[in-house]
Design a protein around this motif. Structure first.
Motif, PDB file in Angstrom:
ATOM      1  N   ASP A 141       0.826  -1.210   0.000  1.00  0.00           N
ATOM      2  CA  ASP A 141       0.000   0.000   0.000  1.00  0.00           C
ATOM      3  C   ASP A 141       0.864   1.265   0.000  1.00  0.00           C
ATOM      4  OD1 ASP A 141       0.945   0.028   2.590  1.00  0.00           O
ATOM      5  OD2 ASP A 141      -1.016   0.000   3.548  1.00  0.00           O
ATOM      6  N   ASN A 142       2.144   1.091  -0.326  1.00  0.00           N
ATOM      7  CA  ASN A 142       3.115   2.184  -0.433  1.00  0.00           C
ATOM      8  C   ASN A 142       3.400   2.898   0.884  1.00  0.00           C
ATOM      9  OD1 ASN A 142       3.667   1.886  -3.225  1.00  0.00           O
ATOM     10  ND2 ASN A 142       1.690   2.852  -3.654  1.00  0.00           N
ATOM     11  N   GLN A 143       3.119   2.223   1.977  1.00  0.00           N
ATOM     12  CA  GLN A 143       3.461   2.797   3.278  1.00  0.00           C
ATOM     13  C   GLN A 143       3.593   1.686   4.301  1.00  0.00           C
ATOM     14  OE1 GLN A 143       0.286   5.466   4.187  1.00  0.00           O
ATOM     15  NE2 GLN A 143      -1.272   3.894   4.167  1.00  0.00           N
ATOM     16  N   GLY A 144       4.494   1.888   5.218  1.00  0.00           N
ATOM     17  CA  GLY A 144       4.640   0.957   6.319  1.00  0.00           C
ATOM     18  C   GLY A 144       4.393   1.715   7.611  1.00  0.00           C
ATOM     19  N   SER A 145       3.743   1.080   8.544  1.00  0.00           N
ATOM     20  CA  SER A 145       3.442   1.754   9.809  1.00  0.00           C
ATOM     21  C   SER A 145       4.209   1.106  10.948  1.00  0.00           C
ATOM     22  CB  SER A 145       1.939   1.691  10.091  1.00  0.00           C
ATOM     23  OG  SER A 145       1.556   0.362  10.408  1.00  0.00           O
ATOM     24  N   TYR A 146       4.254   1.809  12.050  1.00  0.00           N
ATOM     25  CA  TYR A 146       4.873   1.281  13.261  1.00  0.00           C
ATOM     26  C   TYR A 146       4.175  -0.017  13.678  1.00  0.00           C
ATOM     27  CZ  TYR A 146       5.992   0.748  18.197  1.00  0.00           C
ATOM     28  OH  TYR A 146       6.377   0.226  19.402  1.00  0.00           O
ATOM     29  N   GLU A 147       2.844  -0.013  13.620  1.00  0.00           N
ATOM     30  CA  GLU A 147       2.066  -1.184  14.022  1.00  0.00           C
ATOM     31  C   GLU A 147       2.383  -2.391  13.143  1.00  0.00           C
ATOM     32  OE1 GLU A 147       0.023   2.501  15.294  1.00  0.00           O
ATOM     33  OE2 GLU A 147       0.694   1.829  13.331  1.00  0.00           O
ATOM     34  N   GLU A 148       2.542  -2.165  11.855  1.00  0.00           N
ATOM     35  CA  GLU A 148       2.890  -3.263  10.948  1.00  0.00           C
ATOM     36  C   GLU A 148       4.274  -3.809  11.272  1.00  0.00           C
ATOM     37  OE1 GLU A 148       0.470  -2.346   6.845  1.00  0.00           O
ATOM     38  OE2 GLU A 148       2.287  -1.190   7.238  1.00  0.00           O
ATOM     39  N   LYS A 149       5.213  -2.925  11.548  1.00  0.00           N
ATOM     40  CA  LYS A 149       6.566  -3.392  11.865  1.00  0.00           C
ATOM     41  C   LYS A 149       6.568  -4.197  13.164  1.00  0.00           C
ATOM     42  CE  LYS A 149      11.383  -2.177  12.126  1.00  0.00           C
ATOM     43  NZ  LYS A 149      12.413  -1.149  12.066  1.00  0.00           N
ATOM     44  N   GLU A 150       5.805  -3.764  14.137  1.00  0.00           N
ATOM     45  CA  GLU A 150       5.720  -4.515  15.392  1.00  0.00           C
ATOM     46  C   GLU A 150       5.061  -5.872  15.178  1.00  0.00           C
ATOM     47  OE1 GLU A 150       7.178  -3.842  18.419  1.00  0.00           O
ATOM     48  OE2 GLU A 150       8.166  -2.384  17.105  1.00  0.00           O
ATOM     49  N   SER A 151       4.073  -5.931  14.305  1.00  0.00           N
ATOM     50  CA  SER A 151       3.429  -7.200  13.974  1.00  0.00           C
ATOM     51  C   SER A 151       4.439  -8.143  13.327  1.00  0.00           C
ATOM     52  CB  SER A 151       2.241  -6.951  13.043  1.00  0.00           C
ATOM     53  OG  SER A 151       1.653  -8.177  12.670  1.00  0.00           O
ATOM     54  N   TRP A 152       5.238  -7.629  12.422  1.00  0.00           N
ATOM     55  CA  TRP A 152       6.298  -8.422  11.774  1.00  0.00           C
ATOM     56  C   TRP A 152       7.290  -8.925  12.818  1.00  0.00           C
ATOM     57  CZ3 TRP A 152      11.308  -6.277  11.955  1.00  0.00           C
ATOM     58  CH2 TRP A 152      12.291  -7.086  11.410  1.00  0.00           C
ATOM     59  N   ARG A 153       7.723  -8.022  13.693  1.00  0.00           N
ATOM     60  CA  ARG A 153       8.711  -8.380  14.717  1.00  0.00           C
ATOM     61  C   ARG A 153       8.187  -9.511  15.617  1.00  0.00           C
ATOM     62  NH1 ARG A 153      12.554  -4.573  16.196  1.00  0.00           N
ATOM     63  NH2 ARG A 153      11.101  -3.015  15.438  1.00  0.00           N
ATOM     64  N   LEU A 154       6.931  -9.410  16.019  1.00  0.00           N
ATOM     65  CA  LEU A 154       6.309 -10.442  16.853  1.00  0.00           C
ATOM     66  C   LEU A 154       6.231 -11.774  16.106  1.00  0.00           C
ATOM     67  CD1 LEU A 154       4.805 -11.174  19.493  1.00  0.00           C
ATOM     68  CD2 LEU A 154       2.712 -10.414  18.368  1.00  0.00           C
ATOM     69  N   SER A 155       5.857 -11.719  14.840  1.00  0.00           N
ATOM     70  CA  SER A 155       5.761 -12.939  14.027  1.00  0.00           C
ATOM     71  C   SER A 155       7.112 -13.618  13.881  1.00  0.00           C
ATOM     72  CB  SER A 155       5.185 -12.613  12.649  1.00  0.00           C
ATOM     73  OG  SER A 155       3.864 -12.156  12.765  1.00  0.00           O
ATOM     74  N   ILE A 156       8.145 -12.826  13.614  1.00  0.00           N
ATOM     75  CA  ILE A 156       9.493 -13.395  13.476  1.00  0.00           C
ATOM     76  C   ILE A 156       9.933 -14.044  14.786  1.00  0.00           C
ATOM     77  CG2 ILE A 156      11.943 -12.796  13.169  1.00  0.00           C
ATOM     78  CD1 ILE A 156      10.423 -12.938  10.523  1.00  0.00           C
ATOM     79  N   SER A 157       9.652 -13.388  15.900  1.00  0.00           N
ATOM     80  CA  SER A 157      10.074 -13.958  17.186  1.00  0.00           C
ATOM     81  C   SER A 157       9.327 -15.253  17.506  1.00  0.00           C
ATOM     82  CB  SER A 157       9.909 -12.945  18.315  1.00  0.00           C
ATOM     83  OG  SER A 157       8.561 -12.666  18.562  1.00  0.00           O
TER      84      SER A 157
END
Length: 126
Positions: free
Chosen positions: A18-34
């Motif tokens: 969607d041509n933008q990344g948000s703080y919430e999305e990055k935290e969701s990614w970080r949680l998923s990776i962990s």
């Protein structure tokens, strides 16, 4: 490419669809990776995240789908079925995390669902 890199590229692809990344999305990614890779170093993962952003942003819109197909093929070859199935709910959380679900994110998930044989969107998102 390592499994952590491949999953990071997948998540960043969806984040940037969607041509933008948000703080919430990055935290969701970080949680998923962990959750998927509990022994992975966070500093190493952050490097992969930054690289994925740079690489994906270089692709023109008409070439991004080919790149997504390659990411999915890599994930299919590196991850077992159990981990791949966990990606569905994790990607769903990522998409919902910023409170806005864009059509471009839905388009990306349709491709990912087909290529990884998973379900991302719950019925409430359809």
């Amino acid at each position: 490419m390592t499994p952590v890199e491949a999953v990071t590229y997948l998540f960043v692809f969806v984040m940037l669809s969607d041509n933008q990344g948000s703080y919430e999305e990055k935290e969701s990614w970080r949680l998923s990776i962990s959750k998927l890779f509990p022994d992975n170093l966070e500093s190493r993962t952050e490097i992969f995240f930054n690289e994925a952003n740079l690489v994906i942003n270089k692709y023109k819109k008409d070439k991004r789908e080919i790149f997504l197909d390659n990411i999915c093929r890599t994930i299919n070859s590196l991850l077992n079925k159990e981990k791949i199935e966990k990606l569905g709910p994790m990607l769903n959380h990522l998409i919902e995390s910023d409170g806005i679900i864009m059509s471009s994110e839905i388009n990306a998930t349709v491709i990912i669902e087909k290529k990884l044989n998973i379900i991302i969107r719950s019925n409430k998102n359809s």
